[in-house]
Design a protein around this motif. Structure first.
Motif, short mmCIF file in Angstrom:
data_model
loop_
_atom_site.label_atom_id
_atom_site.label_comp_id
_atom_site.label_asym_id
_atom_site.label_seq_id
_atom_site.Cartn_x
_atom_site.Cartn_y
_atom_site.Cartn_z
N GLY A 9 31.32 45.48 46.20
CA GLY A 9 30.64 45.26 45.13
C GLY A 9 31.89 44.74 43.79
N THR A 10 32.71 45.96 44.64
CA THR A 10 33.65 47.17 42.90
C THR A 10 34.72 45.60 43.13
OG1 THR A 10 33.94 48.82 43.72
CG2 THR A 10 35.29 48.30 42.98
N VAL A 11 35.61 45.18 43.78
CA VAL A 11 36.37 43.79 43.63
C VAL A 11 35.73 42.31 43.50
CG1 VAL A 11 37.90 42.21 45.23
CG2 VAL A 11 37.26 44.71 45.77
N ASP A 12 34.33 42.57 44.04
CA ASP A 12 33.69 41.15 43.01
C ASP A 12 33.85 41.34 41.94
OD1 ASP A 12 33.44 39.84 45.24
OD2 ASP A 12 31.72 40.71 45.94
N HIS A 13 33.46 42.63 41.17
CA HIS A 13 32.66 42.96 39.56
C HIS A 13 34.12 42.75 39.41
CE1 HIS A 13 31.40 44.55 35.94
NE2 HIS A 13 32.13 45.67 36.24
N VAL A 14 35.23 43.74 39.72
CA VAL A 14 36.37 43.10 39.35
C VAL A 14 36.84 41.49 38.97
CG1 VAL A 14 39.38 43.47 39.17
CG2 VAL A 14 37.45 45.69 39.65
N LEU A 15 37.03 41.16 39.86
CA LEU A 15 37.48 39.02 39.97
C LEU A 15 36.13 38.95 38.82
CD1 LEU A 15 37.43 38.46 43.23
CD2 LEU A 15 39.28 38.40 42.06
N GLN A 16 35.20 39.02 38.24
CA GLN A 16 34.31 38.30 37.43
C GLN A 16 34.82 38.83 36.16
OE1 GLN A 16 29.96 39.63 38.61
NE2 GLN A 16 30.38 39.08 40.24
N ILE A 17 35.61 39.96 36.50
CA ILE A 17 36.54 40.45 34.70
C ILE A 17 37.49 39.51 34.53
CG2 ILE A 17 38.00 42.32 33.55
CD1 ILE A 17 36.20 44.06 34.64
N ILE A 18 38.24 39.48 35.67
CA ILE A 18 39.10 38.47 35.76
C ILE A 18 39.05 36.72 35.18
CG2 ILE A 18 41.37 37.52 36.91
CD1 ILE A 18 41.87 40.29 37.89
N GLN A 19 37.85 36.30 36.00
CA GLN A 19 37.64 35.19 35.85
C GLN A 19 37.38 34.38 34.20
OE1 GLN A 19 37.35 32.59 38.26
NE2 GLN A 19 38.69 34.25 39.12
N ARG A 20 36.56 35.43 33.77
CA ARG A 20 36.94 35.30 32.03
C ARG A 20 37.50 35.80 30.98
NH1 ARG A 20 31.18 35.95 30.36
NH2 ARG A 20 32.45 36.36 27.93
N TRP A 21 38.19 36.63 31.63
CA TRP A 21 39.47 37.02 30.67
C TRP A 21 39.83 36.64 29.59
CZ3 TRP A 21 41.30 42.04 31.83
CH2 TRP A 21 42.40 41.94 31.60
N PHE A 22 40.30 35.62 29.39
CA PHE A 22 41.28 34.84 28.35
C PHE A 22 39.29 33.71 27.20
CE2 PHE A 22 44.27 33.13 31.75
CZ PHE A 22 45.12 34.30 31.70
N GLU A 23 39.04 34.08 28.00
CA GLU A 23 37.82 34.14 26.76
C GLU A 23 37.15 34.85 26.35
OE1 GLU A 23 32.91 32.98 27.21
OE2 GLU A 23 33.83 32.83 29.34
N ASP A 24 37.28 36.24 26.80
CA ASP A 24 36.52 37.16 26.13
C ASP A 24 37.96 37.88 25.36
OD1 ASP A 24 35.25 38.28 27.42
OD2 ASP A 24 35.14 38.54 28.68
N MET A 25 39.35 37.94 25.89
CA MET A 25 39.93 37.82 24.60
C MET A 25 39.84 37.02 23.73
SD MET A 25 42.25 40.33 26.10
CE MET A 25 40.58 41.33 26.37
#
Length: 313
Positions: free
Chosen positions: A193-209
Protein backbone atom coordinates in the motif's frame (compact mmCIF):
# COMPACT_ATOMS: atom_id res chain seq x y z
CA UNK A 1 13.92 4.49 23.26
CA UNK A 2 16.72 6.75 24.43
CA UNK A 3 18.50 9.23 22.15
CA UNK A 4 21.44 10.73 24.04
CA UNK A 5 19.91 12.23 27.18
CA UNK A 6 16.41 12.44 25.70
CA UNK A 7 13.71 9.83 26.14
CA UNK A 8 11.80 9.55 22.86
CA UNK A 9 8.34 8.06 23.17
CA UNK A 10 7.15 5.78 20.36
CA UNK A 11 3.36 5.78 20.22
CA UNK A 12 0.24 5.54 18.07
CA UNK A 13 -2.85 7.70 18.00
CA UNK A 14 -6.17 6.81 16.36
CA UNK A 15 -7.12 9.24 13.56
CA UNK A 16 -10.19 8.62 11.38
CA UNK A 17 -10.11 5.01 12.54
CA UNK A 18 -6.47 4.43 11.51
CA UNK A 19 -3.40 4.08 13.73
CA UNK A 20 -0.93 6.90 13.16
CA UNK A 21 2.61 6.44 14.46
CA UNK A 22 4.62 9.26 16.00
CA UNK A 23 7.69 9.96 18.11
CA UNK A 24 7.47 12.48 20.93
CA UNK A 25 10.02 14.11 23.22
CA UNK A 26 10.44 17.18 25.38
CA UNK A 27 8.15 19.77 26.90
CA UNK A 28 7.14 23.25 25.85
CA UNK A 29 5.42 24.71 22.81
CA UNK A 30 4.41 21.96 20.36
CA UNK A 31 6.55 21.43 17.26
CA UNK A 32 5.39 19.03 14.52
CA UNK A 33 8.00 17.52 12.19
CA UNK A 34 6.55 16.46 8.82
CA UNK A 35 8.59 14.13 6.59
CA UNK A 36 8.84 14.08 2.81
CA UNK A 37 7.42 11.90 0.04
CA UNK A 38 8.96 8.52 0.92
CA UNK A 39 10.22 9.43 4.40
CA UNK A 40 9.19 8.75 7.96
CA UNK A 41 9.54 10.10 11.48
CA UNK A 42 12.97 8.42 11.58
CA UNK A 43 14.31 11.08 9.21
CA UNK A 44 14.37 13.52 12.16
CA UNK A 45 16.47 11.28 14.44
CA UNK A 46 19.38 13.80 14.44
CA UNK A 47 17.11 16.71 15.35
CA UNK A 48 14.60 15.58 17.98
CA UNK A 49 17.09 15.46 20.84
CA UNK A 50 18.23 19.06 20.39
CA UNK A 51 14.80 20.51 19.61
CA UNK A 52 13.18 18.81 22.59
CA UNK A 53 15.18 21.07 24.94
CA UNK A 54 12.75 23.90 24.17
CA UNK A 55 9.74 22.27 22.50
CA UNK A 56 7.37 19.37 22.82
CA UNK A 57 8.39 17.65 19.59
CA UNK A 58 6.13 15.36 17.57
CA UNK A 59 7.63 13.58 14.55
CA UNK A 60 4.72 11.95 12.75
CA UNK A 61 4.40 9.27 10.09
CA UNK A 62 1.79 10.29 7.50
CA UNK A 63 -1.13 7.99 6.79
CA UNK A 64 0.11 5.10 4.60
CA UNK A 65 3.77 5.88 5.40
CA UNK A 66 6.39 4.78 7.92
CA UNK A 67 4.82 2.74 10.71
CA UNK A 68 1.36 4.24 10.34
CA UNK A 69 -1.55 2.11 9.20
CA UNK A 70 -2.22 1.68 5.47
CA UNK A 71 -5.68 2.80 4.34
CA UNK A 72 -6.56 1.61 0.82
CA UNK A 73 -8.05 4.20 -1.51
CA UNK A 74 -7.09 7.16 0.69
CA UNK A 75 -7.29 10.56 -1.00
CA UNK A 76 -3.62 11.43 -1.62
CA UNK A 77 -4.26 15.05 -2.66
CA UNK A 78 -2.41 17.89 -0.98
CA UNK A 79 -5.55 19.48 0.48
CA UNK A 80 -6.80 16.17 1.89
CA UNK A 81 -3.34 15.41 3.35
CA UNK A 82 -3.23 18.85 4.98
CA UNK A 83 -6.68 18.33 6.51
CA UNK A 84 -5.58 14.95 7.88
CA UNK A 85 -2.68 16.75 9.57
CA UNK A 86 -5.28 18.88 11.34
CA UNK A 87 -7.03 15.68 12.43
CA UNK A 88 -3.73 14.33 13.78
CA UNK A 89 -3.33 17.49 15.85
CA UNK A 90 -6.88 17.07 17.15
CA UNK A 91 -6.12 13.50 18.19
CA UNK A 92 -2.93 14.64 19.95
CA UNK A 93 -4.79 17.43 21.75
CA UNK A 94 -2.85 20.23 20.03
CA UNK A 95 -4.72 23.43 19.22
CA UNK A 96 -1.70 25.15 17.68
CA UNK A 97 1.88 24.20 16.83
CA UNK A 98 5.00 25.24 15.00
CA UNK A 99 5.37 23.15 11.86
CA UNK A 100 8.60 21.99 10.19
CA UNK A 101 8.29 20.16 6.88
CA UNK A 102 10.65 18.71 4.30
CA UNK A 103 10.18 18.41 0.52
CA UNK A 104 6.62 17.14 -0.12
CA UNK A 105 6.07 17.47 3.62
CA UNK A 106 6.93 21.16 3.22
CA UNK A 107 4.21 21.48 0.59
CA UNK A 108 1.80 19.78 3.00
CA UNK A 109 2.86 22.22 5.73
CA UNK A 110 2.21 25.24 3.48
CA UNK A 111 -1.20 23.95 2.42
CA UNK A 112 -2.02 23.18 6.04
CA UNK A 113 -1.08 26.72 7.09
CA UNK A 114 -3.21 28.14 4.28
CA UNK A 115 -6.27 26.05 5.16
CA UNK A 116 -5.86 26.15 8.96
CA UNK A 117 -3.93 29.39 9.64
CA UNK A 118 -5.00 29.66 13.27
CA UNK A 119 -3.34 26.32 14.04
CA UNK A 120 0.15 27.32 12.83
CA UNK A 121 2.37 29.73 14.74
CA UNK A 122 5.54 29.56 12.65
CA UNK A 123 6.75 27.54 9.67
CA UNK A 124 10.16 25.99 8.97
CA UNK A 125 10.44 24.58 5.46
CA UNK A 126 13.39 22.49 4.26
CA UNK A 127 13.50 22.65 0.45
CA UNK A 128 9.71 22.36 0.20
CA UNK A 129 8.14 21.15 -3.03
CA UNK A 130 6.67 24.26 -4.60
CA UNK A 131 5.00 25.51 -7.79
CA UNK A 132 8.08 27.50 -8.86
CA UNK A 133 10.30 24.42 -9.29
CA UNK A 134 10.42 22.49 -12.57
CA UNK A 135 13.66 20.66 -11.80
CA UNK A 136 11.98 17.31 -11.17
CA UNK A 137 9.11 17.60 -13.64
CA UNK A 138 10.62 15.14 -16.10
CA UNK A 139 10.99 12.51 -13.36
CA UNK A 140 7.43 13.15 -12.14
CA UNK A 141 6.12 12.64 -15.68
CA UNK A 142 8.12 9.40 -15.96
CA UNK A 143 6.46 7.98 -12.85
CA UNK A 144 3.08 8.93 -14.27
CA UNK A 145 3.64 6.62 -17.25
CA UNK A 146 2.79 2.92 -17.36
CA UNK A 147 6.47 1.95 -17.39
CA UNK A 148 7.26 4.38 -14.55
CA UNK A 149 4.51 2.87 -12.42
CA UNK A 150 5.83 -0.62 -13.18
CA UNK A 151 9.35 0.46 -12.17
CA UNK A 152 8.18 2.19 -8.98
CA UNK A 153 6.52 -1.01 -7.77
CA UNK A 154 9.91 -2.77 -7.99
CA UNK A 155 11.92 -0.16 -6.11
CA UNK A 156 11.32 -1.78 -2.68
CA UNK A 157 13.02 -4.95 -3.95
CA UNK A 158 16.12 -3.30 -5.39
CA UNK A 159 19.46 -4.11 -3.69
CA UNK A 160 20.21 -2.00 -0.66
CA UNK A 161 23.40 -0.72 -2.32
CA UNK A 162 21.40 0.82 -5.18
CA UNK A 163 19.03 2.52 -2.73
CA UNK A 164 22.00 3.86 -0.78
CA UNK A 165 23.47 5.27 -3.98
CA UNK A 166 20.18 7.01 -4.78
CA UNK A 167 20.08 8.53 -1.29
CA UNK A 168 23.66 9.76 -1.60
CA UNK A 169 22.64 11.82 -4.64
CA UNK A 170 20.28 13.74 -2.35
CA UNK A 171 23.31 14.96 -0.34
CA UNK A 172 25.71 17.70 -1.33
CA UNK A 173 28.52 15.59 0.14
CA UNK A 174 27.79 11.82 0.03
CA UNK A 175 30.36 11.22 2.78
CA UNK A 176 27.90 12.81 5.22
CA UNK A 177 25.31 10.04 4.77
CA UNK A 178 25.06 8.30 8.15
CA UNK A 179 24.84 4.48 8.25
CA UNK A 180 21.27 4.51 9.57
CA UNK A 181 19.89 7.22 7.24
CA UNK A 182 18.62 4.84 4.56
CA UNK A 183 16.21 2.98 6.86
CA UNK A 184 14.09 6.07 7.37
CA UNK A 185 13.35 6.18 3.64
CA UNK A 186 13.13 2.50 2.69
CA UNK A 187 11.71 0.40 5.54
CA UNK A 188 8.12 1.49 4.96
CA UNK A 189 8.29 0.84 1.22
CA UNK A 190 8.00 -2.90 1.82
CA UNK A 191 4.60 -2.55 3.48
CA UNK A 192 1.81 -3.19 0.94
CA UNK A 193 0.00 0.00 0.00
CA UNK A 194 2.93 2.37 0.49
CA UNK A 195 4.09 2.59 -3.10
CA UNK A 196 0.49 2.82 -4.31
CA UNK A 197 -0.04 5.86 -2.07
CA UNK A 198 3.17 7.53 -3.30
CA UNK A 199 2.13 6.92 -6.90
CA UNK A 200 -1.25 8.53 -6.21
CA UNK A 201 0.56 11.62 -4.90
CA UNK A 202 2.67 11.69 -8.06
CA UNK A 203 -0.33 11.22 -10.37
CA UNK A 204 -1.84 14.49 -9.21
CA UNK A 205 1.42 16.35 -8.62
CA UNK A 206 0.92 19.16 -11.14
CA UNK A 207 -2.69 19.71 -10.11
CA UNK A 208 -1.62 19.98 -6.47
CA UNK A 209 1.18 22.42 -7.27
CA UNK A 210 -1.40 24.61 -9.01
CA UNK A 211 -3.61 24.50 -5.92
CA UNK A 212 -0.61 25.36 -3.74
CA UNK A 213 0.29 28.35 -5.92
CA UNK A 214 -3.23 29.72 -5.38
CA UNK A 215 -3.01 29.07 -1.62
CA UNK A 216 0.30 30.87 -1.03
CA UNK A 217 -1.42 34.24 -0.66
CA UNK A 218 -2.92 32.91 2.59
CA UNK A 219 0.61 32.67 4.06
CA UNK A 220 1.43 36.36 3.68
CA UNK A 221 1.47 37.01 7.43
CA UNK A 222 2.99 33.70 8.52
CA UNK A 223 6.62 33.84 9.78
CA UNK A 224 8.41 31.31 7.58
CA UNK A 225 12.00 30.10 7.61
CA UNK A 226 13.23 28.55 4.35
CA UNK A 227 16.34 26.37 4.58
CA UNK A 228 17.99 25.21 1.35
CA UNK A 229 21.21 23.59 0.24
CA UNK A 230 22.85 25.15 -2.80
CA UNK A 231 23.50 21.66 -4.22
CA UNK A 232 19.85 20.58 -4.07
CA UNK A 233 19.21 18.37 -7.12
CA UNK A 234 15.54 17.76 -6.31
CA UNK A 235 14.06 21.20 -5.52
CA UNK A 236 16.23 23.88 -7.05
CA UNK A 237 17.51 26.95 -5.23
CA UNK A 238 16.02 29.24 -7.89
CA UNK A 239 12.57 28.20 -6.72
CA UNK A 240 13.59 29.10 -3.17
CA UNK A 241 14.13 32.68 -4.23
CA UNK A 242 10.77 32.80 -6.01
CA UNK A 243 9.06 31.33 -2.97
CA UNK A 244 10.75 33.84 -0.69
CA UNK A 245 9.55 36.74 -2.84
CA UNK A 246 6.01 35.37 -2.61
CA UNK A 247 6.05 35.05 1.20
CA UNK A 248 6.56 38.55 2.72
CA UNK A 249 7.37 37.25 6.21
CA UNK A 250 9.93 34.67 5.07
CA UNK A 251 13.69 34.39 5.47
CA UNK A 252 15.97 32.24 3.37
CA UNK A 253 18.98 30.39 4.79
CA UNK A 254 21.26 28.85 2.14
CA UNK A 255 23.81 26.23 3.17
CA UNK A 256 26.83 26.00 0.82
CA UNK A 257 27.74 22.48 -0.27
CA UNK A 258 24.51 20.93 1.07
CA UNK A 259 21.92 18.93 -0.87
CA UNK A 260 18.20 18.23 -0.56
CA UNK A 261 18.11 17.06 3.08
CA UNK A 262 19.86 19.81 5.09
CA UNK A 263 18.57 18.74 8.50
CA UNK A 264 20.19 15.31 8.09
CA UNK A 265 23.31 16.43 6.25
CA UNK A 266 24.12 19.37 8.56
CA UNK A 267 22.01 18.76 11.69
CA UNK A 268 24.00 20.98 14.06
CA UNK A 269 23.60 24.06 11.86
CA UNK A 270 19.93 23.37 11.11
CA UNK A 271 19.05 22.55 14.71
CA UNK A 272 20.46 25.84 15.94
CA UNK A 273 18.75 27.80 13.16
CA UNK A 274 15.42 26.12 13.96
CA UNK A 275 15.77 26.85 17.65
CA UNK A 276 16.67 30.50 17.01
CA UNK A 277 13.71 30.92 14.64
CA UNK A 278 11.22 29.43 17.08
CA UNK A 279 12.47 31.64 19.91
CA UNK A 280 12.88 34.88 17.93
CA UNK A 281 11.93 34.58 14.26
CA UNK A 282 13.37 37.72 12.71
CA UNK A 283 16.67 39.06 14.13
CA UNK A 284 19.12 36.25 13.39
CA UNK A 285 22.72 36.40 12.12
CA UNK A 286 22.11 33.21 10.13
CA UNK A 287 19.36 34.58 7.93
CA UNK A 288 18.60 36.97 5.14
CA UNK A 289 16.39 39.97 5.76
CA UNK A 290 12.65 39.55 5.11
CA UNK A 291 11.54 40.48 1.58
CA UNK A 292 8.40 41.96 0.17
CA UNK A 293 7.10 40.20 -2.96
CA UNK A 294 9.21 41.20 -5.95
CA UNK A 295 12.02 42.70 -3.88
CA UNK A 296 15.58 41.69 -4.82
CA UNK A 297 17.17 38.89 -2.84
CA UNK A 298 19.62 40.06 -0.21
CA UNK A 299 22.10 37.44 0.94
CA UNK A 300 22.43 36.58 4.59
CA UNK A 301 25.83 36.95 6.24
CA UNK A 302 27.68 33.74 5.39
CA UNK A 303 30.56 34.05 7.84
CA UNK A 304 28.58 32.62 10.74
CA UNK A 305 27.77 29.35 8.97
CA UNK A 306 30.82 28.82 6.75
CA UNK A 307 33.02 27.18 9.44
CA UNK A 308 30.42 24.53 10.25
CA UNK A 309 29.40 23.95 6.66
CA UNK A 310 33.02 23.34 5.70
CA UNK A 311 33.59 21.09 8.66
CA UNK A 312 35.92 23.43 10.51
CA UNK A 313 35.95 23.30 14.30
Amino acid sequence: MTDGLTNIEEAFVLVHGAKIHYQRAGTGRPLLLVHGLVGSAKNWRRNINFLSRDSSVYAIDHFNMGESERVPGLNAGLEATADRLAAVMDALGLNQADIAGHSHGGAVAMMFAARHPERVRRLILFAPANPFCDLGNQLIRFYQTRFGIWFARRIPFLPRMLKATALSHMYGDPSRVSPDALDGYTQGLHIPGTVDHVLQIIQRWFEDMGLLRSALAELAAKPTLLIWGDRDRAVGLNSARELQRTLPQSHLMVLPGVGHIPFEEMPEVCNQAMRDWLINPFPSPFLSEPHAPGAPLRSRPAARITPEVRGAP
